[in-house]
Design a protein around this motif. Structure first.
Motif, PDB file in Angstrom:
ATOM      1  N   GLY A 258       0.821  -1.210   0.000  1.00 25.69           N
ATOM      2  CA  GLY A 258       0.000   0.000   0.000  1.00 25.69           C
ATOM      3  C   GLY A 258       0.861   1.268   0.000  1.00 25.69           C
ATOM      4  O   GLY A 258       1.987   1.279  -0.497  1.00 25.69           O
ATOM      5  N   LEU A 259       0.308   2.353   0.565  1.00 30.99           N
ATOM      6  CA  LEU A 259       1.013   3.638   0.727  1.00 30.99           C
ATOM      7  C   LEU A 259       1.576   4.157  -0.600  1.00 30.99           C
ATOM      8  O   LEU A 259       2.681   4.699  -0.649  1.00 30.99           O
ATOM      9  N   GLU A 260       0.819   4.000  -1.688  1.00 34.45           N
ATOM     10  CA  GLU A 260       1.310   4.409  -3.000  1.00 34.45           C
ATOM     11  C   GLU A 260       1.539   5.913  -3.075  1.00 34.45           C
ATOM     12  O   GLU A 260       2.522   6.370  -3.668  1.00 34.45           O
ATOM     13  N   GLU A 261       0.636   6.698  -2.468  1.00 33.53           N
ATOM     14  CA  GLU A 261       0.783   8.161  -2.519  1.00 33.53           C
ATOM     15  C   GLU A 261       2.054   8.606  -1.806  1.00 33.53           C
ATOM     16  O   GLU A 261       2.784   9.476  -2.292  1.00 33.53           O
ATOM     17  N   VAL A 262       2.335   8.012  -0.644  1.00 32.22           N
ATOM     18  CA  VAL A 262       3.532   8.383   0.119  1.00 32.22           C
ATOM     19  C   VAL A 262       4.789   7.992  -0.649  1.00 32.22           C
ATOM     20  O   VAL A 262       5.756   8.763  -0.733  1.00 32.22           O
ATOM     21  N   LYS A 263       4.780   6.798  -1.256  1.00 31.39           N
ATOM     22  CA  LYS A 263       5.949   6.342  -2.019  1.00 31.39           C
ATOM     23  C   LYS A 263       6.201   7.249  -3.225  1.00 31.39           C
ATOM     24  O   LYS A 263       7.343   7.616  -3.504  1.00 31.39           O
ATOM     25  N   ASN A 264       5.138   7.635  -3.922  1.00 28.08           N
ATOM     26  CA  ASN A 264       5.298   8.539  -5.068  1.00 28.08           C
ATOM     27  C   ASN A 264       5.809   9.907  -4.637  1.00 28.08           C
ATOM     28  O   ASN A 264       6.635  10.518  -5.324  1.00 28.08           O
ATOM     29  N   GLU A 265       5.328  10.384  -3.481  1.00 28.25           N
ATOM     30  CA  GLU A 265       5.777  11.680  -2.959  1.00 28.25           C
ATOM     31  C   GLU A 265       7.279  11.669  -2.678  1.00 28.25           C
ATOM     32  O   GLU A 265       7.998  12.609  -3.017  1.00 28.25           O
ATOM     33  N   LEU A 266       7.746  10.582  -2.093  1.00 22.71           N
ATOM     34  CA  LEU A 266       9.172  10.483  -1.767  1.00 22.71           C
ATOM     35  C   LEU A 266      10.016  10.329  -3.028  1.00 22.71           C
ATOM     36  O   LEU A 266      11.120  10.878  -3.114  1.00 22.71           O
ATOM     37  N   LYS A 267       9.507   9.580  -4.002  1.00 25.88           N
ATOM     38  CA  LYS A 267      10.243   9.447  -5.264  1.00 25.88           C
ATOM     39  C   LYS A 267      10.374  10.795  -5.964  1.00 25.88           C
ATOM     40  O   LYS A 267      11.438  11.143  -6.482  1.00 25.88           O
ATOM     41  N   GLU A 268       9.282  11.585  -5.970  1.00 25.74           N
ATOM     42  CA  GLU A 268       9.319  12.906  -6.598  1.00 25.74           C
ATOM     43  C   GLU A 268      10.276  13.847  -5.870  1.00 25.74           C
ATOM     44  O   GLU A 268      10.954  14.659  -6.503  1.00 25.74           O
ATOM     45  N   SER A 269      10.327  13.730  -4.543  1.00 23.55           N
ATOM     46  CA  SER A 269      11.118  14.677  -3.756  1.00 23.55           C
ATOM     47  C   SER A 269      12.596  14.335  -3.719  1.00 23.55           C
ATOM     48  O   SER A 269      13.435  15.228  -3.576  1.00 23.55           O
ATOM     49  N   ILE A 270      12.937  13.047  -3.820  1.00 25.36           N
ATOM     50  CA  ILE A 270      14.332  12.633  -3.633  1.00 25.36           C
ATOM     51  C   ILE A 270      14.952  12.110  -4.928  1.00 25.36           C
ATOM     52  O   ILE A 270      16.038  12.544  -5.320  1.00 25.36           O
TER      53      ILE A 270
ATOM     54  N   LEU B  40       4.087  17.543   4.157  1.00 28.41           N
ATOM     55  CA  LEU B  40       3.642  16.735   5.291  1.00 28.41           C
ATOM     56  C   LEU B  40       2.876  15.542   4.721  1.00 28.41           C
ATOM     57  O   LEU B  40       1.833  15.712   4.077  1.00 28.41           O
ATOM     58  N   CYS B  41       3.389  14.345   4.922  1.00 31.64           N
ATOM     59  CA  CYS B  41       2.790  13.127   4.360  1.00 31.64           C
ATOM     60  C   CYS B  41       2.221  12.275   5.489  1.00 31.64           C
ATOM     61  O   CYS B  41       2.974  11.797   6.338  1.00 31.64           O
ATOM     62  N   GLU B  42       0.928  12.085   5.453  1.00 30.28           N
ATOM     63  CA  GLU B  42       0.311  11.208   6.452  1.00 30.28           C
ATOM     64  C   GLU B  42       0.468   9.759   6.006  1.00 30.28           C
ATOM     65  O   GLU B  42       0.218   9.421   4.851  1.00 30.28           O
ATOM     66  N   VAL B  43       0.906   8.913   6.926  1.00 31.43           N
ATOM     67  CA  VAL B  43       1.035   7.476   6.669  1.00 31.43           C
ATOM     68  C   VAL B  43      -0.130   6.801   7.392  1.00 31.43           C
ATOM     69  O   VAL B  43      -0.046   6.512   8.587  1.00 31.43           O
ATOM     70  N   PRO B  44      -1.251   6.588   6.695  1.00 35.03           N
ATOM     71  CA  PRO B  44      -2.461   6.109   7.374  1.00 35.03           C
ATOM     72  C   PRO B  44      -2.421   4.610   7.632  1.00 35.03           C
ATOM     73  O   PRO B  44      -1.569   3.883   7.109  1.00 35.03           O
ATOM     74  N   ALA B  45      -3.379   4.164   8.432  1.00 31.34           N
ATOM     75  CA  ALA B  45      -3.559   2.717   8.623  1.00 31.34           C
ATOM     76  C   ALA B  45      -4.020   2.108   7.300  1.00 31.34           C
ATOM     77  O   ALA B  45      -4.752   2.749   6.540  1.00 31.34           O
ATOM     78  N   PRO B  46      -3.605   0.892   6.964  1.00 32.49           N
ATOM     79  CA  PRO B  46      -3.910   0.314   5.644  1.00 32.49           C
ATOM     80  C   PRO B  46      -5.394   0.015   5.461  1.00 32.49           C
ATOM     81  O   PRO B  46      -6.083  -0.388   6.406  1.00 32.49           O
TER      82      PRO B  46
END
Length: 374
Positions: free
Chosen positions: A132-144, A292-298
């Protein structure tokens, strides 16, 4: 140089100060070419790719990498060499070939001198290991990853990459696991800071620790600094007590390093916390922690994916229904699901041992009855 008397460093004595810094990528490539001159390479060896991933390596480190790679290649044909002979046959010498795998193994052995005090072994966590957490992973890929791989596009568009990313969410949702994946998959150095380890009872030592971390990160850029449990390092300054006010000074130093007079080039800061409400507000503005990236419950699909990841290498019965299991695990975090699979595996082992023990006891009993009858 700071240990020298200032009177020596004025014009008329030491007129010029020349800093011999850490080599950049073209410099590292040139150093590698010098130290590997005459080495018998295979076709898969690419010195450009080695120069890209050796951030923080000085000339002596790169020399050690070349030497270690050559030694690893030599060890492969060492059993064929008769050390008692005065000369080694040409046919044997021609078998010595240094491969890309030799260089990869050598890089695991050599630590970059510029990061020796804060160097950590990069964890082996892939993006596919995180469910899961596709949005968070994409955010980190874009930023780093994007600013490193597409630096020319960012320059043409006059865009400054984000300086900081804050991961927040309930405990066990995978914030630290995401940071490990960033460390393993980004072509940059990684410095991990556990929040409380910066705190010191001596006046000025905590601020000095923050300055040293950022100084080393700038030297070895591109670099990612990961602050685990950020709330312990940067709580609200109004709420920090004590006579020494060490918490307030630590927050002020962190604010200055992230967005002060000295520009933070090639350094990204990642923070993780499950208490964003107690972090100082000055850190959460754009220019410091930009995103600010929220890592929610799956959710249901993420729970299935996490179950698949943890069950991939386990001998699972075909009768196990993943949909029903995910439905019953509703509300579980990633850590809860990992514990669930582990508990199920231990239960299966316990059952197997118990059954085997009973069968062994029954056989012993049968053998005893036959012996008594005879």
């Amino acid at each position: 140089p700071d240990a020298l008397d200032p009177a020596l460093r004025r014009p008329g004595r030491f007129d010029r100060e020349i800093e011999i810094g850490i080599p950049d990528e073209p410099g590292r490539l040139e150093i590698l070419e010098i130290h590997s001159r005459g080495m018998p390479f295979t076709e898969d060896v690419n010195l450009n790719s080695i120069a890209k991933v050796t951030h923080g390596f000085v000339g002596a480190d790169l020399e050690s990498v070349c030497r270690e790679a050559a030694m690893r290649s030599l060890r492969k044909i060492l059993p064929e060499i008769n050390l008692e002979e005065s000369k080694i046959p040409i046919e044997t010498l021609n078998k010595i070939k240094i491969t890309a795998q030799d260089f990869e193994n050598a890089l695991k052995e050599i630590q970059p001198s510029a990061l020796r005090e804060v160097y950590i072994q990069k964890p082996c966590v892939k993006w596919t290991d995180i469910g899961g957490l596709e949005e968070v992973k994409n955010e980190l890929k874009e930023s780093i990853e994007w600013p490193l791989k597409h630096a020319d596009l960012f320059s043409d568009a006059d865009i400054t990459p984000p300086k900081g990313i804050l991961l927040f969410g309930p405990p066990g949702t995978g914030k630290t696991l995401i940071a490990k994946a960033v460390a393993a998959n980004s072509d940059s150095n990684f410095i991990s800071i556990k929040g409380p380890e910066l705190l010191s009872k001596w006046v000025g030592e905590s601020e000095k620790g923050v300055r040293e971390v950022f100084r080393k990160a700038r030297q070895a850029s591109p670099c990612v600094i990961f602050f685990d449990e950020l709330d312990s390092v940067a709580p609200r300054r109004s709420s920090t007590g004590g006579d020494s006010h060490v918490g307030e000074r630590l927050v002020s130093q962190l604010l200055t390093e992230m967005d002060g007079l000295e520009d933070l080039k090639g350094v990204v800061v990642i923070g993780a916390t499950n208490r964003p409400d107690i972090i100082d507000e000055a850190l959460l503005r754009p220019g410091r922690f930009d995103r600010l990236c929220e890592v929610p419950a799956p959710d249901n699909e993420a729970i299935k994916e996490i179950l698949r990841i943890h069950m991939a290498k386990k001998p699972v019965d075909k009768a196990v229904d993943l949909d029903k299991l995910a439905e019953r695990a509703k509300g579980f975090t990633g850590a809860d699901i990992a514990a669930l699979v582990k508990a199920a595996a231990i239960s299966a082992i316990k059952e197997y041992i118990t059954v085997n023990r009973n069968e062994t006891n029954n056989k012993k009993l049968e053998n005893g009855i036959h012996a008594s009858n005879s």
